[in-house]
Design a protein around this motif. Structure first.
Motif, PDB file in Angstrom:
ATOM      1  N   ARG A   1      41.969  43.281  26.949  1.00  0.00           N
ATOM      2  CA  ARG A   1      41.920  44.035  28.211  1.00  0.00           C
ATOM      3  C   ARG A   1      40.661  43.689  28.993  1.00  0.00           C
ATOM      4  O   ARG A   1      40.700  43.529  30.227  1.00  0.00           O
ATOM      5  CB  ARG A   1      41.983  45.523  27.909  1.00  0.00           C
ATOM      6  N   ALA A   2      39.550  43.545  28.282  1.00  0.00           N
ATOM      7  CA  ALA A   2      38.298  43.163  28.948  1.00  0.00           C
ATOM      8  C   ALA A   2      38.396  41.745  29.505  1.00  0.00           C
ATOM      9  O   ALA A   2      37.919  41.465  30.623  1.00  0.00           O
ATOM     10  CB  ALA A   2      37.136  43.273  27.961  1.00  0.00           C
ATOM     11  N   ALA A   3      39.042  40.842  28.766  1.00  0.00           N
ATOM     12  CA  ALA A   3      39.193  39.463  29.245  1.00  0.00           C
ATOM     13  C   ALA A   3      40.089  39.411  30.484  1.00  0.00           C
ATOM     14  O   ALA A   3      39.820  38.659  31.430  1.00  0.00           O
ATOM     15  CB  ALA A   3      39.789  38.595  28.129  1.00  0.00           C
ATOM     16  N   ILE A   4      41.138  40.210  30.483  1.00  0.00           N
ATOM     17  CA  ILE A   4      42.023  40.263  31.659  1.00  0.00           C
ATOM     18  C   ILE A   4      41.270  40.815  32.857  1.00  0.00           C
ATOM     19  O   ILE A   4      41.422  40.336  33.990  1.00  0.00           O
ATOM     20  CB  ILE A   4      43.276  41.105  31.338  1.00  0.00           C
ATOM     21  N   ALA A   5      40.426  41.833  32.622  1.00  0.00           N
ATOM     22  CA  ALA A   5      39.636  42.401  33.722  1.00  0.00           C
ATOM     23  C   ALA A   5      38.707  41.352  34.326  1.00  0.00           C
ATOM     24  O   ALA A   5      38.501  41.311  35.546  1.00  0.00           O
ATOM     25  CB  ALA A   5      38.832  43.597  33.213  1.00  0.00           C
ATOM     26  N   GLU A   6      38.149  40.483  33.494  1.00  0.00           N
ATOM     27  CA  GLU A   6      37.272  39.418  34.004  1.00  0.00           C
ATOM     28  C   GLU A   6      38.043  38.430  34.879  1.00  0.00           C
ATOM     29  O   GLU A   6      37.476  37.852  35.813  1.00  0.00           O
ATOM     30  CB  GLU A   6      36.626  38.675  32.832  1.00  0.00           C
ATOM     31  N   HIS A   7      39.302  38.227  34.586  1.00  0.00           N
ATOM     32  CA  HIS A   7      40.121  37.272  35.346  1.00  0.00           C
ATOM     33  C   HIS A   7      41.041  37.986  36.344  1.00  0.00           C
ATOM     34  O   HIS A   7      41.949  37.359  36.892  1.00  0.00           O
ATOM     35  CB  HIS A   7      40.987  36.447  34.388  1.00  0.00           C
ATOM     36  N   ALA A   8      40.811  39.281  36.581  1.00  0.00           N
ATOM     37  CA  ALA A   8      41.739  40.069  37.394  1.00  0.00           C
ATOM     38  C   ALA A   8      41.913  39.497  38.797  1.00  0.00           C
ATOM     39  O   ALA A   8      43.033  39.428  39.318  1.00  0.00           O
ATOM     40  CB  ALA A   8      41.278  41.521  37.463  1.00  0.00           C
ATOM     41  N   ASN A   9      40.826  39.084  39.430  1.00  0.00           N
ATOM     42  CA  ASN A   9      40.935  38.569  40.796  1.00  0.00           C
ATOM     43  C   ASN A   9      41.709  37.252  40.830  1.00  0.00           C
ATOM     44  O   ASN A   9      42.511  37.013  41.741  1.00  0.00           O
ATOM     45  CB  ASN A   9      39.538  38.385  41.388  1.00  0.00           C
ATOM     46  N   ALA A  10      41.471  36.392  39.846  1.00  0.00           N
ATOM     47  CA  ALA A  10      42.214  35.129  39.790  1.00  0.00           C
ATOM     48  C   ALA A  10      43.696  35.383  39.546  1.00  0.00           C
ATOM     49  O   ALA A  10      44.562  34.730  40.137  1.00  0.00           O
ATOM     50  CB  ALA A  10      41.641  34.239  38.696  1.00  0.00           C
ATOM     51  N   ILE A  11      43.994  36.355  38.681  1.00  0.00           N
ATOM     52  CA  ILE A  11      45.403  36.693  38.421  1.00  0.00           C
ATOM     53  C   ILE A  11      46.040  37.260  39.685  1.00  0.00           C
ATOM     54  O   ILE A  11      47.197  36.945  40.008  1.00  0.00           O
ATOM     55  CB  ILE A  11      45.500  37.698  37.260  1.00  0.00           C
TER      56      ILE A  11
END
Length: 866
Positions: free
Chosen positions: A530-540
């Motif tokens: 979940r933390a890793a997804i949050a770091e890439h949230a804008n790119a996603i």
């Protein structure tokens, strides 16, 4: 517990409190009284308060979303109050069993994130209205996708902005009526209003909130916002902080919509043209439904957004059309891309749920799958021509994150992380060991038992279990001498002895805690992902937006090929030239029924920028008017259009006054509604506008209506100087063409054949001389006696007898004559008919034959006047 309930309820006025008690959300007092009928559940009672029974109702936690949906749809707001600890923890803390509870979220119509509460193909906006007087600011956000926008508008255009966005909830300050002077038409959206503290609309507070949320020092990087826009955007963040209890969603940086970049469409026009919903409120029958060939939810939402706000700026439109053209010409790319997009999940909403800690393993799996599709799409588009290859630039597959998600997560995970079982076997050796202990404990004990038998040579050795000792080794008394020294005796009996070993004790402990340790490891992995997804949230989010745009381009390419649409030529001029245009919705309906649509031309330019359209009912005037407007909308959405060719000078405002409806709630008649909408057009239309008007003045007396229609045409021609279509049954208006340079009369052709009228649905230059209303009435099934009477009256009127008194016309029909005579007899019972009085005065013996003949003619005239 009731005291706890009342304290929490007092902190959340205006909401229904879902109070968690075990496996149920319970509601008490007035909340229960309101919720029970709304949810169609039983209203019961539990306990007493101030000598009165306490009303109560409840819903199961596991199925609460369906009940939440009913309440939200009915305009309620719901505060979710959860148990923050277990009864065991409560006893450890205070020795009492009353668990600590707190509200973790307030569910409102504008803050929904659950798929079951949202429409997959429509945005759910939370809007805030701020500003002063005529300088109003609106800001809106969709927390399910992160979209965030602001715009300056005027009081006159505010309703247009609201109807364009169709928000789920609108925030205004408590004193908004005093500061803003909200216009009367906002009554249509009053049920969506949520009034909040005016201090939430402070520009200083708003700027501080925005800076903190996005971790920046200045808003200049996001755009040149006015202070009232910052205040409205800050009010949104303040409300989200309140309802989400401090857990804010991932949001895009706010984007300012500049005035003039989108076609303005007022609510009446949007409703009349049925852009996203038909007049009965359904999606079927709308322009959106006829155009939508998208294969993803995000693509469907973006198409609806673009149709609601067509562009009025040439460069981005040309870019969109080039992308559609690329897919029209490259059928292989279109088929490949659409096939891959069918596997694309809703990335934006999955990321949003995870950021609010309302997601689960399935959202993570969806993100991994979506990033995989993004990588496949990027590789496919890199081989395509320039317009399509450029669309791959924003498709970021986030390779490292994607590989981690795919390698870690099971393909079929549970809904909730707390259920465990979502980490793929082989992803973590320690987790696999704990699962093996959890799932194969008996087998491991059996293996240890076999080994101990072999090592000790005791064939009757057994490993058993009871609640007192746990696992133990049992050896019969006959073999007690063979027991090794490292076997520790725990219990002696007459026939057997029970032992333990350090190895058995360790295995027992590991088995006992394996399930808990396995779940703890999985939850730790979940938190890391979940933390890793949050770091890439804008790119996603960028990838999700790029995939949605790609879906639209491919879908519109599919639509163009399927329906034989052409690429429009857009200009900055005032021309509008459509050759063989067709109505996109009506045509598809006719084709499905095996019929053919009749195309028509429209050239609203130069000395014929304003058309006066006459012709009979049912001949297709309204269809022609609407199709011209819809073609302009489609072109400025970035779509190919239903025509042989189309050249369109960009339209900045579109106005439509087609159809009849009253507004009983505001005390407005059909004619009043017509005049209000016409006034809006005459006050706001400019030379770049497109106006379509149908039957202005029909709701009042003939001469009043004719005079109003006459004056409206003159104003459109002389003052507004806009492009327009004006349909009417007032044939007298065609005389205006002689003195209005830019007015061009046209009519819809019909053909008469053996007493019947054939509608050709063809528009031609010139004017109609008849409306064929009686023929249409015959087709509608009016009684023959009514049709015959109407035809007789029409013949008299057309013969120049319009001055004939209605009572005299009525006497020509026996049914009406009898009624008239009866009424006369009642009104004047003592007076005989004039013919009878004249007959009584005659003296036949004194009359010559000629006088007698003249008397007969006179009597006949008295009985049957012409």
């Amino acid at each position: 517990m009731i005291a706890q309930y009342q304290a929490i309820k007092a902190e959340h006025p205006g909401t229904l409190l879902f109070f968690r008690m075990g496996d149920f959300y319970e509601l008490f007092f007035e909340d229960a009284v309101q919720a029970a009928p709304a949810l169609d559940i039983a209203l019961t009672k539990r306990g007493r308060h101030e000598d009165e029974d306490i009303p109560m109702c409840g819903v199961p936690v596991h199925s609460s979303e369906s009940y939440l949906e009913k309440l939200i749809r009915k305009g309620f707001k719901v505060a979710i109050c959860e148990q923050m600890e277990s009864p065991e923890d409560a006893r450890k803390r205070s020795g009492k069993t009353l668990v600590r509870r707190d509200v973790v979220r307030i569910v409102t119509p504008g803050t929904l994130t659950e798929d079951s509460l949202l429409s997959a193909r429509a945005n759910n906006y939370l809007m805030a209205i701020g500003g002063h007087a005529d300088r109003l600011a609106v800001a809106w956000v969709d927390i399910s996708t992160g979209a965030f926008f602001t715009e300056m508008t005027s009081k006159a255009d505010l309703t247009g902005a609201i109807s364009r966005l169709s928000p789920g909830e609108i925030l205004i300050a408590d004193n908004a009526g005093d500061r803003i002077g909200l216009p009367g038409p906002l009554d249509d959206w009053k049920s969506l209003f949520t009034r909040i503290d005016p201090r939430s609309f402070s520009a200083e507070r708003g700027e501080s909130r925005l800076l903190d949320h996005f971790g920046i020092r200045s808003l200049d990087a996001f755009g040149a916002f006015e202070r009232s826009e910052i205040a409205a955007a800050g009010a949104l963040l303040s409300y989200l902080d309140l309802t989400q209890k401090g857990l804010l969603p991932r949001l895009d940086p706010p984007r300012r919509i500049e005035n003039g970049t989108a076609m303005r469409i007022d609510p009446a026009t949007r409703r009349n043209l049925e852009l996203t919903h038909s007049l009965d409120g359904r999606r079927q029958g709308s322009l959106l439904a006829s155009m939508d060939r998208t294969v993803t939810s995000a693509g469907g939402r973006l198409l609806a957004e673009r149709l609601a706000a067509p562009l009025a700026s040439l460069p981005p439109l040309l870019e969109r059309l080039a992308e559609v053209e690329g897919f029209v010409e490259d059928a292989a790319a279109r088929e490949d891309v659409r096939g891959q997009l069918r596997q694309m999940p809703d990335l934006a909403r999955a990321v949003s749920r995870l950021s609010l800690d309302r997601g689960g393993p399935r959202d993570m799996v969806a993100i991994g799958r979506g990033l995989t599709v993004a990588g496949d799409l990027r590789r496919r588009l890199e081989k395509a021509a320039a317009p399509l290859a450029r669309m791959a630039d924003d498709l970021d597959p986030c390779d490292e994150l994607r590989e981690r998600l795919v390698a870690t997560l099971d393909d079929q995970p549970p809904l909730l992380a707390r259920d465990g079982g979502f980490v793929r076997s082989g992803a973590l050796e320690e987790l696999d060991e704990q699962r093996r202990l959890r799932d194969q404990g008996r087998r491991l004990i059996a293996e240890l038992e076999t080994r101990y038998r072999e090592e000790t040579g005791i064939p009757s050795l057994k490993i058993r279990h009871n609640n007192m000792l746990g696992f133990f080794i049992e050896v019969t008394s006959t073999h007690r001498s063979r027991v090794p020294d490292h076997f520790l005796q725990r219990q002696g009996m007459v026939n057997a002895s029970r032992y333990s070993t350090d190895e058995l004790g360790s295995l027992e402990e590991r088995i006992a805690h394996a399930a808990d340790k396995a779940l703890a490891l999985e939850l730790e992995i979940y938190a890391d992902l979940r933390a890793a997804i949050a770091e890439h949230a804008n790119a996603i989010a960028r990838t999700a937006a790029a995939a949605a745009a790609l879906d639209i381009a491919a879908a519109l390419g599919e639509l163009a090929r399927e329906q034989d649409y052409v690429m429009p030529r857009l200009t900055d001029g005032l021309d509008l030239d459509i050759a063989a245009g067709r109505h996109p919705v009506v045509e598809q309906s006719l084709v499905q029924a095996g019929e053919r649509f009749q195309p028509n031309d429209a050239q609203l330019e130069g000395d014929q920028s304003l058309w006066l359209l006459t012709g009979p009912n049912m001949a297709g005037k309204s269809t022609f008017l609407r199709q011209t407007a819809l073609i302009a909308i489609m072109a400025q959405t970035g779509s190919f259009v239903p025509a042989k060719s189309a050249t369109i000078g960009l339209v900045d405002r579109l106005f439509s006054r087609v159809g009849a409806a009253d507004d009983i709630a505001r005390g407005r008649s059909t004619f009043m509604v017509e005049m209000v909408e016409t006034a809006t057009i005459l006050n706001q239309a400019g030379e770049r506008s497109l106006v379509i008007l149908d039957e202005i003045g029909r709701g009042t007396a003939t001469y009043d209506g004719l005079s109003l229609a006459w004056a409206v045409i003159e104003h459109l021609h002389d003052a507004n100087r806009c492009r327009g279509l004006f349909a009417t049954h007032y044939h007298e208006l065609t005389a205006l063409a002689a003195r209005l340079d830019h007015l061009s009369p046209h009519f819809v052709r019909v053909k008469e054949w053996k007493g019947e009228v054939i509608f050709l649905h063809e528009v031609a230059a010139g004017s109609a001389d008849r409306s064929y209303g009686i023929h249409v009435a015959r087709l509608a099934g009016l009684p023959k006696v009514v049709i015959d009477r109407a035809q007789a009256v029409l013949n008299k009127l057309e013969a120049g007898e319009a001055h004939t008194a209605p009572a005299r016309l009525a006497e020509d029909l026996p049914l009406f004559r009898a009624a008239l005579e009866a009424s006369r007899c009642q009104a004047e019972p003592s007076r005989p008919p004039p013919a009878l009085e004249r007959l009584r005065d005659l003296d036949p013996d004194e009359m010559t034959p000629r006088q007698a003949l003249e008397a007969l003619y006179t009597l006949r005239d008295l009985l049957e006047p012409e």
